[in-house]
Motif scaffolding. Structure first.
Motif, PDB file in Angstrom:
ATOM      1  N   ALA A 211       0.829  -1.212   0.000  1.00 30.52           N
ATOM      2  CA  ALA A 211       0.000   0.000   0.000  1.00 30.52           C
ATOM      3  C   ALA A 211       0.860   1.258   0.000  1.00 30.52           C
ATOM      4  O   ALA A 211       0.552   2.243  -0.681  1.00 30.52           O
ATOM      5  N   LEU A 212       1.977   1.201   0.768  1.00 28.75           N
ATOM      6  CA  LEU A 212       2.875   2.357   0.812  1.00 28.75           C
ATOM      7  C   LEU A 212       3.501   2.613  -0.555  1.00 28.75           C
ATOM      8  O   LEU A 212       3.576   3.759  -1.017  1.00 28.75           O
ATOM      9  N   TYR A 213       3.961   1.518  -1.215  1.00 29.26           N
ATOM     10  CA  TYR A 213       4.535   1.678  -2.554  1.00 29.26           C
ATOM     11  C   TYR A 213       3.497   2.228  -3.534  1.00 29.26           C
ATOM     12  O   TYR A 213       3.810   3.078  -4.368  1.00 29.26           O
ATOM     13  N   ALA A 214       2.282   1.730  -3.415  1.00 30.08           N
ATOM     14  CA  ALA A 214       1.234   2.238  -4.303  1.00 30.08           C
ATOM     15  C   ALA A 214       0.995   3.723  -4.062  1.00 30.08           C
ATOM     16  O   ALA A 214       0.829   4.509  -5.006  1.00 30.08           O
ATOM     17  N   GLU A 215       0.992   4.101  -2.769  1.00 33.34           N
ATOM     18  CA  GLU A 215       0.803   5.519  -2.444  1.00 33.34           C
ATOM     19  C   GLU A 215       1.965   6.352  -2.947  1.00 33.34           C
ATOM     20  O   GLU A 215       1.773   7.446  -3.499  1.00 33.34           O
ATOM     21  N   LEU A 216       3.205   5.811  -2.786  1.00 29.40           N
ATOM     22  CA  LEU A 216       4.373   6.542  -3.278  1.00 29.40           C
ATOM     23  C   LEU A 216       4.333   6.690  -4.795  1.00 29.40           C
ATOM     24  O   LEU A 216       4.681   7.745  -5.338  1.00 29.40           O
ATOM     25  N   GLU A 218       1.664   6.751  -6.615  1.00 30.51           N
ATOM     26  CA  GLU A 218       0.626   7.732  -6.940  1.00 30.51           C
ATOM     27  C   GLU A 218       1.124   9.151  -6.663  1.00 30.51           C
ATOM     28  O   GLU A 218       0.908  10.072  -7.458  1.00 30.51           O
ATOM     29  N   ARG A 219       1.823   9.294  -5.511  1.00 22.71           N
ATOM     30  CA  ARG A 219       2.384  10.613  -5.209  1.00 22.71           C
ATOM     31  C   ARG A 219       3.416  11.018  -6.266  1.00 22.71           C
ATOM     32  O   ARG A 219       3.495  12.185  -6.667  1.00 22.71           O
ATOM     33  N   GLN A 222       1.626  12.128  -9.248  1.00 25.68           N
ATOM     34  CA  GLN A 222       1.046  13.455  -9.013  1.00 25.68           C
ATOM     35  C   GLN A 222       2.114  14.539  -9.068  1.00 25.68           C
ATOM     36  O   GLN A 222       1.906  15.610  -9.646  1.00 25.68           O
TER      37      GLN A 222
END
Length: 572
Positions: A211-216, A218-219, A222
């Protein structure tokens, strides 16, 4: 029963095996010998059992003998030789007790003598692992030589006692095994529970990491999108602002040429200087947007650093305050392969920035080559205000300006240094700074000192895209730049805008082929002396006196040699 000694071993006792009672005696003698020689009780029982199993068969023929001895080798053994005639109706080599004996002692050997007697040798290693002393052997012989009756009932009692002890030991071992199994099961349950817990925790951790990698990611997307949007905005705004600012400058120029009084001329002068400052900021924004977008075109040629810095020093000196000197220290003949215009922008930015913040002292430009000879280092040092440590990294951020209380009138856009670092990276180098407040700053530009191409700028003319790709790969780093054209007409159009150092052209092309294009080139005074090399899959050159290279089996060495000869260049 007798006792004696032989050369190969030291004999302990001999038992004649004539009937079943002698087998009982042999069993007793074997157990006593094992006990006297220090074997454990379990090994004593095993040896006695093996002797009774083999001795019973050896004595079945009514004539047998057993000789007990101790070997004198490096690993002493108790050895028993049993020999005798087989019973009537029994095969000469059949001794079924050997199979049982093999599981009880260390080694069992079976052989048949020339007279038909069978010989069985049993071996059991002694526990001490060293030769037995003669005094001890004498004591063992004395013990074994005493008379004894073949009391089968007594021996059976002994065997029963030994069996009971063996069963007790077996039961104790079984209990120990049960306890060990219970402990192992308990341990396994604990390990399984721990493994389950760790697996759950690991799975939970992995889920968090994913989840953290996915968030990173996505960030990151962005941020990349925001950076692209910022770059597009800067580029768009810069283009949109340039037109009205140029209009303001034009109008200010018209007003200055008109009939104005002194006050109006001062105001128009302010208008003109403000518009020019705004235009400079717009140009810096546009340059920064181009550098950040990664679309900064780098046109590498041979650059004489000494000549470039000499010219640059001449344009910067008028910007220096009175009493501030400019020193340039660069070795003569130091060439680099880079973009001269972009390099000039970086160095000009560093020098003008240093001049802006230096009231006294000097600006010093030093060019050096590291010991490994790989790159070139250009250091621009000043004796100005200096930069505090907490601001060193921020000076390369867009629109950031170092707080300056000593010179509040000196201001900038905060775009020059970020742009200089982006261009330095586009040139394959880096830009860093060291500084001390009150003593000055040093900006260090490091460039890779790549080899200067040996064939300059090459125009490749060929209708076959695959062929152009091969040629581009063969030229590699030996050409300053490779420009491509698909036919003769496109080649002539490119020549009109920028003349290369040499043209490499295919002979057979649709429309305007190679020889026809060559005639057009020679007919134009602008390109009449331009070196041209023809290439083809034909066996030989189509035109006399024109350099030619065959496409078949073309390699980099041959291609570069022909191009150098055509341009008059020599190999480095």
């Amino acid at each position: 029963m007798t006792a004696g000694a032989t050369a190969a071993s030291r004999e302990l006792a001999t038992v004649e095996l004539l009937d079943e009672s002698d087998v009982v005696v042999l069993r007793q003698v074997g157990r006593e010998a094992a006990e006297a020689l220090g074997l454990e009780r379990q090994d004593q029982v095993r040896l006695a059992t093996a002797l009774s199993e083999v001795g019973r068969e050896v004595a079945s023929g009514g004539r047998g003998r057993a000789v007990l001895a101790v070997t004198g080798g490096p690993v002493p053994e108790l050895v028993v030789h049993l020999s005798g005639a087989p019973a009537p109706g029994t095969g000469r080599g059949e001794v079924t007790g050997v199979a049982a004996a093999q599981r009880l002692v260390d080694r069992v050997d079976l052989s048949v003598r020339a007279d038909g007697d069978r010989l069985v040798v049993l071996r059991k290693a002694l526990p001490e692992g060293r030769p037995v002393a003669s005094q001890r052997l004498d004591a063992v012989r004395a013990t074994l030589s005493r008379p004894r009756a073949a009391d089968a009932l007594a021996e059976l009692r002994v065997q029963n006692t030994e069996l009971v002890r063996a069963l007790e030991a077996l039961a104790a071992r079984e209990q120990d095994l049960v306890r060990a199994n219970e402990e192992l099961e308990e341990t396994n349950r604990g390990v399984l529970a721990m493994y389950t817990q760790l697996s759950d925790e690991l799975e939970e951790t992995n889920s968090g990491v994913v989840a953290l990698y996915a968030e990173l990611d996505e960030r990151g997307r962005q941020l990349a999108a925001a950076n692209d949007a910022k770059t597009r905005f800067l580029r768009s705004v810069s283009h949109e602002l340039r037109a009205p600012v140029n209009s303001i400058l034009g109008l200010a120029s018209l007003l200055a040429d008109g009939d104005l009084d002194a006050e109006q001329r001062v105001q128009v002068g302010y208008l003109d200087s403000s518009a020019r400052s705004l235009l400079g900021m717009v140009n810096e924004l546009l340059d920064l947007a181009r550098a950040e977008s990664g679309r900064q075109h780098v046109h590498r040629v041979r650059v004489d650093l000494a000549a470039l810095l000499t010219d640059l020093a001449g344009t910067v000196r008028p910007l220096l305050r009175p009493g501030v000197d400019l020193h340039v220290d660069v070795p003569d003949g130091l060439d680099v392969h880079t973009d001269p215009e972009l390099l000039d922008r970086v160095l000009r930015n560093l020098l003008t920035n240093a001049a802006k913040f230096t009231d006294t002292g000097a600006l010093t430009v030093t060019v050096s080559v590291p010991a490994d000879g790989v790159g070139v280092v250009v250091a621009v040092a000043d004796t100005g205000l200096g930069i505090a440590p907490e601001h060193l990294d921020a000076v390369f951020e867009e629109f950031y300006q170092v707080p300056n209380r000593l010179q509040p009138s000196v201001k900038g856009t905060g775009l020059g240094l970020p742009y200089a670092r982006r261009v330095a990276e586009a040139l394959g180098g880096s830009l860093d700074v060291t500084s001390e407040v009150g003593r000055g700053s040093t900006f260090t530009l490091t460039l890779e000192r790549t080899a200067v191409p040996t064939v300059g700028r090459v125009l490749v003319v060929d209708d076959d895209e695959a062929s152009r790709t091969v040629v581009r790969g063969l030229l590699g780093g030996s050409a300053a730049e490779v420009v491509e054209a698909r036919d003769g007409s496109e080649a002539l159009t490119l020549l009109a805008s920028d003349v290369p150092d040499v043209v490499l052209m295919d002979v057979r092309m649709p429309g305007l082929d190679g020889p026809a294009t060559l005639r057009e080139i020679r007919a134009d005074d602008r390109w009449a002396a331009l070196p041209v090399v023809l290439m083809s899959s034909l066996d030989g050159p189509p035109l006399d006196g024109v350099p030619f290279v065959g496409k078949s089996g073309l390699d980099a060495t041959t291609l570069l040699r022909v191009l150098r000869e055509a341009t008059g260049r020599t190999a480095p």
